[in-house]
Design a protein around this motif. Structure first.
Motif, short mmCIF file in Angstrom:
data_model
loop_
_atom_site.label_atom_id
_atom_site.label_comp_id
_atom_site.label_asym_id
_atom_site.label_seq_id
_atom_site.Cartn_x
_atom_site.Cartn_y
_atom_site.Cartn_z
N PRO A 255 0.82 -1.22 0.00
CA PRO A 255 0.00 0.00 0.00
C PRO A 255 0.85 1.27 0.00
O PRO A 255 0.34 2.35 -0.26
CB PRO A 255 -0.81 -0.12 1.30
CG PRO A 255 -0.02 -1.05 2.16
CD PRO A 255 0.66 -1.99 1.24
N LYS A 256 2.12 1.12 0.28
CA LYS A 256 3.05 2.24 0.27
C LYS A 256 4.06 1.97 -0.85
O LYS A 256 4.66 0.91 -0.91
CB LYS A 256 3.76 2.31 1.63
CG LYS A 256 4.72 3.46 1.79
CD LYS A 256 5.35 3.41 3.19
CE LYS A 256 6.37 4.52 3.35
NZ LYS A 256 7.03 4.47 4.68
N PRO A 257 4.24 2.93 -1.78
CA PRO A 257 5.17 2.67 -2.88
C PRO A 257 6.61 2.59 -2.39
O PRO A 257 6.93 3.16 -1.34
CB PRO A 257 4.96 3.89 -3.79
CG PRO A 257 4.40 4.96 -2.90
CD PRO A 257 3.60 4.25 -1.85
N PRO A 258 7.47 1.91 -3.16
CA PRO A 258 7.17 1.10 -4.34
C PRO A 258 6.43 -0.19 -3.98
O PRO A 258 6.59 -0.70 -2.88
CB PRO A 258 8.56 0.81 -4.92
CG PRO A 258 9.47 0.86 -3.76
CD PRO A 258 8.92 1.89 -2.83
N PRO A 259 5.63 -0.73 -4.91
CA PRO A 259 4.75 -1.85 -4.59
C PRO A 259 5.46 -3.18 -4.38
O PRO A 259 4.97 -4.02 -3.64
CB PRO A 259 3.80 -1.91 -5.79
CG PRO A 259 4.59 -1.30 -6.91
CD PRO A 259 5.43 -0.24 -6.30
N GLU A 260 6.60 -3.40 -5.04
CA GLU A 260 7.27 -4.70 -4.96
C GLU A 260 8.39 -4.67 -3.92
O GLU A 260 9.29 -3.83 -3.98
CB GLU A 260 7.82 -5.11 -6.34
CG GLU A 260 6.73 -5.35 -7.36
CD GLU A 260 7.23 -6.14 -8.56
OE1 GLU A 260 8.46 -6.33 -8.68
OE2 GLU A 260 6.39 -6.58 -9.36
N ARG A 261 8.32 -5.62 -2.99
CA ARG A 261 9.29 -5.67 -1.89
C ARG A 261 9.53 -7.13 -1.50
O ARG A 261 8.73 -8.00 -1.83
CB ARG A 261 8.74 -4.94 -0.66
CG ARG A 261 8.41 -3.47 -0.90
CD ARG A 261 7.42 -2.96 0.14
NE ARG A 261 7.18 -1.52 -0.03
CZ ARG A 261 7.44 -0.60 0.89
NH1 ARG A 261 7.94 -0.96 2.06
NH2 ARG A 261 7.21 0.67 0.66
N ILE A 262 10.61 -7.36 -0.76
CA ILE A 262 10.75 -8.63 -0.05
C ILE A 262 10.74 -8.30 1.44
O ILE A 262 11.05 -7.17 1.85
CB ILE A 262 12.04 -9.38 -0.44
CG1 ILE A 262 13.28 -8.73 0.19
CG2 ILE A 262 12.18 -9.50 -1.93
CD1 ILE A 262 14.48 -9.65 0.22
N THR A 263 10.37 -9.27 2.25
CA THR A 263 10.28 -9.02 3.69
C THR A 263 10.49 -10.31 4.48
O THR A 263 10.12 -11.40 4.02
CB THR A 263 8.91 -8.41 4.04
OG1 THR A 263 8.87 -8.11 5.45
CG2 THR A 263 7.76 -9.34 3.71
N PHE A 264 11.10 -10.18 5.64
CA PHE A 264 11.10 -11.29 6.59
C PHE A 264 9.67 -11.51 7.06
O PHE A 264 8.86 -10.59 7.11
CB PHE A 264 11.96 -10.97 7.82
CG PHE A 264 13.45 -10.98 7.59
CD1 PHE A 264 14.00 -11.27 6.36
CD2 PHE A 264 14.32 -10.71 8.64
CE1 PHE A 264 15.37 -11.28 6.14
CE2 PHE A 264 15.69 -10.72 8.45
CZ PHE A 264 16.22 -11.01 7.21
#
Length: 324
Positions: A255-264
């Motif tokens: 919901p917060k840009p940028p849209p594509e991320r990786i996360t633990f």
């Protein structure tokens, strides 16, 4: 052929030392990060003096007059430090981090540290000053990111770039001990690659393993929090809050840009030995109130799901704590 079997985040950093310009990632220039900045070299003559001894000598740098409130909350190993200003917060956070660095460097011979983005890097600035810049065993640090935006490393949205510009470029850390994502892969590919990297590092004991959960047990996780109560790239109401098998996963609809991320994932976050939740500014006071106060909000924020095996400490400035 054996190189193809290694997680990309391991081989790109170790092999990049030999790559000639042009260079995308700033840490591939080892002379900038292996050697301390010119202004800091003078104090490396003090290396024989331990951190504890330096504090006894009165060079700790912590203000004696700092107004600090520490609150124990229940029996869940949670502490809350409320400090007058963000400057006081940074001083307290530096001592906390340096103490843990000293502890784990002696106990394990390594210190695994997880960074986040946002204002956290600014809050680490006191580690760049004496006595810490000279007494912390930076060569023992292994640095990871709890989440990362899937953008090039030199992009303004990159958490790697934020950490490099504001912190990593100013300490004598080994380039091979900084584990950035492979920004040439898709979000899903980068998440899988980063998880493979973590599994390899657990196998060779760079990262500890949780006896209770089997997930990686980082020594210290430094988390920020958004005004909506999100941590890492785990946002309110998102299905990934319930992920309990993967170590690292990906987001394509942030919901917060940028849209594509990786996360633990939360199982990894909550397997940590120590977590510092660092929150500054009145704009986050509402989420702090929901998490720590007497809020009647029935919707659980992601930050309320942070519950490590070890110890959780909140670092709040006056603005963030204003509604408590």
């Amino acid at each position: 052929m054996h190189m193809a079997l290694a997680p990309t985040c391991l081989r790109t950093l170790s092999s990049s030392v030999r790559i000639s310009p042009p260079i995308i990632s700033p840490l591939v220039a080892p002379q900038k990060s292996v050697l301390p900045p010119i202004g800091h070299r003078r104090a490396f003559r003090l290396k024989g003096v331990s951190l504890l001894e330096k504090r006894k000598l009165g060079c700790c740098g912590v203000k004696a007059s700092m107004a600090t409130t520490t609150a124990e909350t229940g029996g869940d190993k949670k502490k809350v430090e409320m400090l007058d200003t963000e400057e006081d917060l940074a001083v307290s956070l530096a001592k906390y981090t340096a103490d843990l660095s000293d502890k784990f460097s002696k106990e394990r011979g390594a210190f695994s540290v997880v960074l986040s983005g946002g204002s956290l890097i600014k809050s680490l600035r006191k580690l760049l000053e004496p006595p810490y810049i000279d007494s912390v065993e930076w060569s023992k640090w292994h640095v990871f990111w709890v989440d990362e935006r899937v953008v090039p490393k030199d992009h303004e949205d990159s958490n790697y770039k934020l950490a490099y510009d504001g912190f990593l470029s100013k300490i004598p850390i080994l380039p091979g001990n900084v584990y950035a994502i492979n920004d040439a892969l898709s979000a899903e590919g980068a998440a899988d690659d980063y998880e493979a990297c973590l599994k390899h590092l657990v196998k060779i004991n760079v990262i500890d393993s949780s006896a209770a959960s089997g997930f990686p047990k980082f020594d210290l996780m430094l988390l920020g929090m958004g005004p909506d109560g999100h941590v890492a790239s785990l946002f309110p109401g998102h299905p990934l809050l319930k992920e309990n098998e993967k170590w690292v996963t990906f987001v394509k609809d942030s919901p917060k840009p940028p849209p594509e991320r990786i996360t633990f994932t939360f199982p990894v976050v909550n397997s940590s030995a120590y977590i510092a939740l660092v929150v500054a500014g009145a704009g986050k006071a509402g989420a702090v109130q929901t998490a720590l106060g007497n809020s009647q909000n029935s919707d659980k924020l992601p930050v309320q799901m942070v519950s490590p095996e070890g110890e959780l400490t909140w670092f709040l400035d006056k603005g963030a704590a204003s509604k408590l």
